[in-house]
Design an enzyme around this catalytic site. Structure first.
Site, PDB file in Angstrom:
ATOM      1  N   THR A  75     -44.676  53.167 -87.094  1.00 22.58           N
ATOM      2  CA  THR A  75     -43.408  53.199 -87.815  1.00 22.58           C
ATOM      3  C   THR A  75     -42.964  54.626 -88.121  1.00 22.58           C
ATOM      4  O   THR A  75     -43.805  55.531 -88.234  1.00 22.58           O
ATOM      5  CB  THR A  75     -43.582  52.424 -89.142  1.00 22.58           C
ATOM      6  OG1 THR A  75     -42.432  52.622 -89.961  1.00 22.58           O
ATOM      7  CG2 THR A  75     -44.801  52.914 -89.933  1.00 22.58           C
ATOM      8  N   ASP A  76     -41.649  54.800 -88.317  1.00 17.41           N
ATOM      9  CA  ASP A  76     -41.142  56.122 -88.733  1.00 17.41           C
ATOM     10  C   ASP A  76     -41.522  56.442 -90.180  1.00 17.41           C
ATOM     11  O   ASP A  76     -41.412  57.590 -90.615  1.00 17.41           O
ATOM     12  CB  ASP A  76     -39.619  56.203 -88.539  1.00 17.41           C
ATOM     13  CG  ASP A  76     -38.821  55.176 -89.329  1.00 17.41           C
ATOM     14  OD1 ASP A  76     -39.426  54.328 -90.016  1.00 17.41           O
ATOM     15  OD2 ASP A  76     -37.573  55.202 -89.244  1.00 17.41           O
ATOM     16  N   GLU A  77     -41.974  55.423 -90.935  1.00 13.35           N
ATOM     17  CA  GLU A  77     -42.272  55.659 -92.361  1.00 13.35           C
ATOM     18  C   GLU A  77     -43.464  56.594 -92.555  1.00 13.35           C
ATOM     19  O   GLU A  77     -43.647  57.130 -93.644  1.00 13.35           O
ATOM     20  CB  GLU A  77     -42.506  54.331 -93.090  1.00 13.35           C
ATOM     21  CG  GLU A  77     -41.282  53.451 -93.046  1.00 13.35           C
ATOM     22  CD  GLU A  77     -41.302  52.311 -94.056  1.00 13.35           C
ATOM     23  OE1 GLU A  77     -42.168  52.295 -94.940  1.00 13.35           O
ATOM     24  OE2 GLU A  77     -40.435  51.438 -93.938  1.00 13.35           O
ATOM     25  N   TYR A 101     -48.058  50.685 -97.640  1.00 11.90           N
ATOM     26  CA  TYR A 101     -47.837  50.279 -96.241  1.00 11.90           C
ATOM     27  C   TYR A 101     -47.839  51.487 -95.310  1.00 11.90           C
ATOM     28  O   TYR A 101     -48.595  51.536 -94.327  1.00 11.90           O
ATOM     29  CB  TYR A 101     -46.500  49.521 -96.104  1.00 11.90           C
ATOM     30  CG  TYR A 101     -46.008  49.426 -94.671  1.00 11.90           C
ATOM     31  CD1 TYR A 101     -46.662  48.626 -93.736  1.00 11.90           C
ATOM     32  CD2 TYR A 101     -44.897  50.174 -94.239  1.00 11.90           C
ATOM     33  CE1 TYR A 101     -46.233  48.560 -92.410  1.00 11.90           C
ATOM     34  CE2 TYR A 101     -44.453  50.111 -92.925  1.00 11.90           C
ATOM     35  CZ  TYR A 101     -45.119  49.306 -92.011  1.00 11.90           C
ATOM     36  OH  TYR A 101     -44.694  49.245 -90.704  1.00 11.90           O
ATOM     37  N   LYS A 118     -50.435  52.627 -92.233  1.00 10.84           N
ATOM     38  CA  LYS A 118     -50.023  52.827 -90.835  1.00 10.84           C
ATOM     39  C   LYS A 118     -50.354  54.257 -90.392  1.00 10.84           C
ATOM     40  O   LYS A 118     -50.797  54.478 -89.266  1.00 10.84           O
ATOM     41  CB  LYS A 118     -48.516  52.556 -90.664  1.00 10.84           C
ATOM     42  CG  LYS A 118     -48.095  51.113 -90.814  1.00 10.84           C
ATOM     43  CD  LYS A 118     -48.646  50.175 -89.762  1.00 10.84           C
ATOM     44  CE  LYS A 118     -48.071  50.384 -88.384  1.00 10.84           C
ATOM     45  NZ  LYS A 118     -48.549  49.326 -87.434  1.00 10.84           N
TER      46      LYS A 118
HETATM   47  P1  NAD Z   1     -44.448  40.927 -88.781  1.00 12.57           P
HETATM   48  O1  NAD Z   1     -44.959  40.998 -90.180  1.00 12.57           O
HETATM   49  O2  NAD Z   1     -43.225  40.147 -88.488  1.00 12.57           O
HETATM   50  O3  NAD Z   1     -45.602  40.349 -87.815  1.00 12.57           O
HETATM   51  C1  NAD Z   1     -46.933  40.757 -87.921  1.00 12.57           C
HETATM   52  C2  NAD Z   1     -47.791  39.796 -87.092  1.00 12.57           C
HETATM   53  O4  NAD Z   1     -49.159  40.249 -87.170  1.00 12.57           O
HETATM   54  C3  NAD Z   1     -47.765  38.358 -87.597  1.00 12.57           C
HETATM   55  O5  NAD Z   1     -47.621  37.459 -86.527  1.00 12.57           O
HETATM   56  C4  NAD Z   1     -49.126  38.190 -88.263  1.00 12.57           C
HETATM   57  O6  NAD Z   1     -49.612  36.850 -88.231  1.00 12.57           O
HETATM   58  C5  NAD Z   1     -49.982  39.119 -87.422  1.00 12.57           C
HETATM   59  N1  NAD Z   1     -51.179  39.582 -88.162  1.00 12.57           N
HETATM   60  C6  NAD Z   1     -51.228  40.111 -89.409  1.00 12.57           C
HETATM   61  N2  NAD Z   1     -52.506  40.390 -89.756  1.00 12.57           N
HETATM   62  C7  NAD Z   1     -53.275  40.049 -88.689  1.00 12.57           C
HETATM   63  C8  NAD Z   1     -54.679  40.111 -88.414  1.00 12.57           C
HETATM   64  N3  NAD Z   1     -55.545  40.577 -89.329  1.00 12.57           N
HETATM   65  N4  NAD Z   1     -55.113  39.701 -87.208  1.00 12.57           N
HETATM   66  C9  NAD Z   1     -54.258  39.213 -86.272  1.00 12.57           C
HETATM   67  N5  NAD Z   1     -52.930  39.108 -86.487  1.00 12.57           N
HETATM   68  C10 NAD Z   1     -52.434  39.528 -87.668  1.00 12.57           C
HETATM   69  O7  NAD Z   1     -44.302  42.439 -88.306  1.00 12.57           O
HETATM   70  P2  NAD Z   1     -43.211  43.094 -87.337  1.00 12.57           P
HETATM   71  O8  NAD Z   1     -42.022  43.446 -88.126  1.00 12.57           O
HETATM   72  O9  NAD Z   1     -43.089  42.261 -86.131  1.00 12.57           O
HETATM   73  O10 NAD Z   1     -43.974  44.462 -86.982  1.00 12.57           O
HETATM   74  C11 NAD Z   1     -44.858  44.525 -85.862  1.00 12.57           C
HETATM   75  C12 NAD Z   1     -45.436  45.933 -85.781  1.00 12.57           C
HETATM   76  O11 NAD Z   1     -44.395  46.887 -85.636  1.00 12.57           O
HETATM   77  C13 NAD Z   1     -46.215  46.342 -87.039  1.00 12.57           C
HETATM   78  O12 NAD Z   1     -47.328  47.092 -86.620  1.00 12.57           O
HETATM   79  C14 NAD Z   1     -45.237  47.223 -87.800  1.00 12.57           C
HETATM   80  O13 NAD Z   1     -45.917  48.183 -88.575  1.00 12.57           O
HETATM   81  C15 NAD Z   1     -44.477  47.862 -86.665  1.00 12.57           C
HETATM   82  N6  NAD Z   1     -43.079  48.251 -86.966  1.00 12.57           N
HETATM   83  C16 NAD Z   1     -42.213  47.360 -87.543  1.00 12.57           C
HETATM   84  C17 NAD Z   1     -40.888  47.734 -87.754  1.00 12.57           C
HETATM   85  C18 NAD Z   1     -39.877  46.790 -88.362  1.00 12.57           C
HETATM   86  O14 NAD Z   1     -38.756  47.215 -88.667  1.00 12.57           O
HETATM   87  N7  NAD Z   1     -40.181  45.512 -88.550  1.00 12.57           N
HETATM   88  C19 NAD Z   1     -40.460  49.022 -87.393  1.00 12.57           C
HETATM   89  C20 NAD Z   1     -41.393  49.912 -86.830  1.00 12.57           C
HETATM   90  C21 NAD Z   1     -42.691  49.511 -86.600  1.00 12.57           C
HETATM   91  O1  DAU Z   2     -38.667  52.069 -90.932  1.00 10.57           O
HETATM   92  C1  DAU Z   2     -39.471  51.115 -90.304  1.00 10.57           C
HETATM   93  C2  DAU Z   2     -39.932  50.089 -91.311  1.00 10.57           C
HETATM   94  O2  DAU Z   2     -38.791  49.291 -91.620  1.00 10.57           O
HETATM   95  C3  DAU Z   2     -41.064  49.217 -90.788  1.00 10.57           C
HETATM   96  O3  DAU Z   2     -42.201  50.017 -90.571  1.00 10.57           O
HETATM   97  C4  DAU Z   2     -41.392  48.106 -91.785  1.00 10.57           C
HETATM   98  O4  DAU Z   2     -42.382  47.239 -91.249  1.00 10.57           O
HETATM   99  C5  DAU Z   2     -40.126  47.313 -92.067  1.00 10.57           C
HETATM  100  O5  DAU Z   2     -40.380  46.338 -93.048  1.00 10.57           O
HETATM  101  C6  DAU Z   2     -39.001  48.238 -92.530  1.00 10.57           C
HETATM  102  O6  DAU Z   2     -39.290  48.785 -93.832  1.00 10.57           O
HETATM  103  P1  DAU Z   2     -38.157  48.902 -94.973  1.00 10.57           P
HETATM  104  O7  DAU Z   2     -38.821  48.996 -96.287  1.00 10.57           O
HETATM  105  O8  DAU Z   2     -37.170  49.968 -94.616  1.00 10.57           O
HETATM  106  O9  DAU Z   2     -37.426  47.459 -94.754  1.00 10.57           O
HETATM  107  P2  DAU Z   2     -36.847  46.396 -95.792  1.00 10.57           P
HETATM  108  O10 DAU Z   2     -36.078  45.394 -95.003  1.00 10.57           O
HETATM  109  O11 DAU Z   2     -37.881  45.898 -96.722  1.00 10.57           O
HETATM  110  O12 DAU Z   2     -35.809  47.269 -96.632  1.00 10.57           O
HETATM  111  C7  DAU Z   2     -34.725  47.950 -95.991  1.00 10.57           C
HETATM  112  C8  DAU Z   2     -33.965  48.688 -97.077  1.00 10.57           C
HETATM  113  O13 DAU Z   2     -33.275  47.727 -97.904  1.00 10.57           O
HETATM  114  C9  DAU Z   2     -34.849  49.497 -98.022  1.00 10.57           C
HETATM  115  O14 DAU Z   2     -34.156  50.683 -98.377  1.00 10.57           O
HETATM  116  C10 DAU Z   2     -35.013  48.584 -99.243  1.00 10.57           C
HETATM  117  C11 DAU Z   2     -33.705  47.801 -99.273  1.00 10.57           C
HETATM  118  N1  DAU Z   2     -33.755  46.407 -99.773  1.00 10.57           N
HETATM  119  C12 DAU Z   2     -34.695  45.576 -99.252  1.00 10.57           C
HETATM  120  C13 DAU Z   2     -34.773  44.245 -99.644  1.00 10.57           C
HETATM  121  C14 DAU Z   2     -35.823  43.314 -99.088  1.00 10.57           C
HETATM  122  C15 DAU Z   2     -32.824  45.955-100.681  1.00 10.57           C
HETATM  123  O15 DAU Z   2     -31.946  46.740-101.135  1.00 10.57           O
HETATM  124  N2  DAU Z   2     -32.882  44.650-101.074  1.00 10.57           N
HETATM  125  C16 DAU Z   2     -33.817  43.766-100.602  1.00 10.57           C
HETATM  126  O16 DAU Z   2     -33.829  42.577-101.033  1.00 10.57           O
END
Ligand code: NAD
Ligand code: DAU
Length: 348
Positions: free
Chosen positions: A133-135, A158, A162
């Site tokens: 992630t970019d975080e 989180y 990562k």
């Molecule tokens: P998600 O939470 O939707 O899915 C995570 C999946 O991992 C689920 O299917 C869960 O069952 C599985 N999982 C969790 N713990 C596990 C374990 N111990 N063993 C096996 N499986 C397990 O997550 P996502 O949003 O699809 O993110 C996927 C990846 O991409 C993550 O590594 C996350 O850090 C990264 N990522 C997410 C975002 C985003 O915006 N969602 C952005 C950048 C990077």
């Molecule tokens: O940047 C990549 C990341 O983006 C991934 O690594 C994470 O897995 C993914 O969950 C996401 O993280 P964020 O914290 O940015 O996503 P989230 O959807 O939780 O929140 C997006 C923005 O919106 C953040 O600034 C918090 C705000 N927010 C979130 C929720 C759930 C609200 O204002 N209200 C809400 O109810």
């Protein structure tokens, strides 16, 4: 290729698995524990393919991972399994350390052993892609972009879990020569995202006539990328990326949270008019503790070296996403039933 995907029942993993099955000839083994965030309902489109297999396994179970590597014999491992929600990491970090740090360590250790026993072309072409992630780079002020060399500065449980896993992956490349690659991506949105993240939360709360919670002032900025564009980038990286390299992935779609919320409300006003403006449901609530102000990705390396650019603009992607949630309310009900009630998380 034989591709082992971890976390393939999650949001991004399921987009990746559907893309591999529908748009390539590769074979997939999906290894997923099926936590609250993992749902096989997201894979109904591919479940009957002879090129798709599933194993319900925890990546922290070293014996099972060892068995799976040796039975499936992957050419490529694409590691997406993780605890992914910042708010949940604020409420409790233990699962984040277990899965994101220890789980990644187990996948690397077992992959090292498996890869060392491969021979010839199979050993030369093996790849381990760690999806991050970019975080990990911390937060930006009003200007600037994260590049691959930006120093790490994670600030939430989180993002620090990562970041730890990214360091492990680099160490296994430098120390043992394991052909690893890392991608650091910005915020994804699109179909099948668990309704705890901003965009599905806003869509569902709006439709339910409930308050739409905007943290703080709503001025925090995220860089939004349509999930299929991310999946396509990950495939480019395993096909053409260089071992030891990092690739930043982002959509150049920087938006303040309040702009995203307004755009969802305005689209719902058109698609599901109810006589009053959905914007009236917006409620500014107490901020997320340690809320990072702004993320923005410079994706020029992956564009230049691997010819990847996003296909979806935010305007087209958000409309497709909203329409998908309107058409798939049953999926939302199925994945949240006895699992999550859309309550606010992460207030610490
Ligand atoms: P998600 O939470 O939707 O899915 C995570 C999946 O991992 C689920 O299917 C869960 O069952 C599985 N999982 C969790 N713990 C596990 C374990 N111990 N063993 C096996 N499986 C397990 O997550 P996502 O949003 O699809 O993110 C996927 C990846 O991409 C993550 O590594 C996350 O850090 C990264 N990522 C997410 C975002 C985003 O915006 N969602 C952005 C950048 C990077
Ligand atoms: O940047 C990549 C990341 O983006 C991934 O690594 C994470 O897995 C993914 O969950 C996401 O993280 P964020 O914290 O940015 O996503 P989230 O959807 O939780 O929140 C997006 C923005 O919106 C953040 O600034 C918090 C705000 N927010 C979130 C929720 C759930 C609200 O204002 N209200 C809400 O109810």
């Amino acid at each position: 290729m034989k591709i082992l995907v971890t976390g393939g029942a999650g949001f991004i993993g399921s987009s990746l698995v559907r893309m591999i099955i529908n748009e390539t000839d590769h074979e997939v083994l999906n290894v997923d524990k099926l936590t609250y965030a993992g749902h096989l309902e997201s894979l109904e489109a591919v479940v009957n393919s002879a090129r798709y297999q599933f194993e319900q396994v925890d990546i922290c179970d070293a014996e099972e991972i060892n068995r799976i590597y040796n039975e499936f014999k992957p050419d490529v491992i694409m590691h997406l399994a993780a605890e992914s929600h910042v708010d949940r990491s604020i409420d409790g970090s233990a699962e984040f350390i277990k899965t994101n740090v220890n789980g990644t360590h187990i996948l690397l250790e077992e992959a090292k052993q498996y890869w060392q026993e491969l021979e010839g072309e199979r050993r030369k072409n093996f790849r381990f892609l760690h999806v991050s992630t970019d975080e990990v780079y911390g937060e930006l002020g009003e200007t600037g972009f994260f590049i691959e060399e930006t120093p790490y500065d994670p600030r939430s449980p989180y993002s620090s879990s990562k970041a730890s896993s990214d360091h492990l992956v680099r160490a296994w490349h430098h120390t043992y020569g394991l052909p690893t690659m890392i991608t650091n991506c910005s915020n994804n949105y699109g179909p099948y995202q668990f309704p705890e993240k901003l965009i599905p939360v806003v869509i569902l709360k709006a439709l339910q006539g409930k308050d739409i919670p905007v943290y703080g002032t709503g001025e925090n900025v995220r860089d939004w990328l349509y999930v299929d564009d991310h999946a396509r980038a990950l495939l480019k990286v395993v096909e053409k990326g260089k071992p030891g390299e990092t690739y930043n992935i982002g959509g150049h779609n920087e938006k303040q949270n309040i702009e995203v919320v307004h755009s969802i409300c305005d689209t719902l006003n058109q698609l599901v008019p109810k006589g009053v403006d959905y914007r009236d449901q917006i409620s500014f609530v107490t901020d997320r503790p340690g809320h990072d102000f702004r993320y923005a990705i410079d994706a020029s390396k992956i564009k230049k070296e691997l010819s990847w650019t996003p296909e979806e603009t935010f305007e087209t992607g958000i409309k497709r996403t909203i329409q998908w949630y309107l058409d798939n309310i049953e999926w939302c009900e199925a994945v949240t039933e006895n699992n999550y009630d859309l309550k606010r998380l992460g207030t610490a």
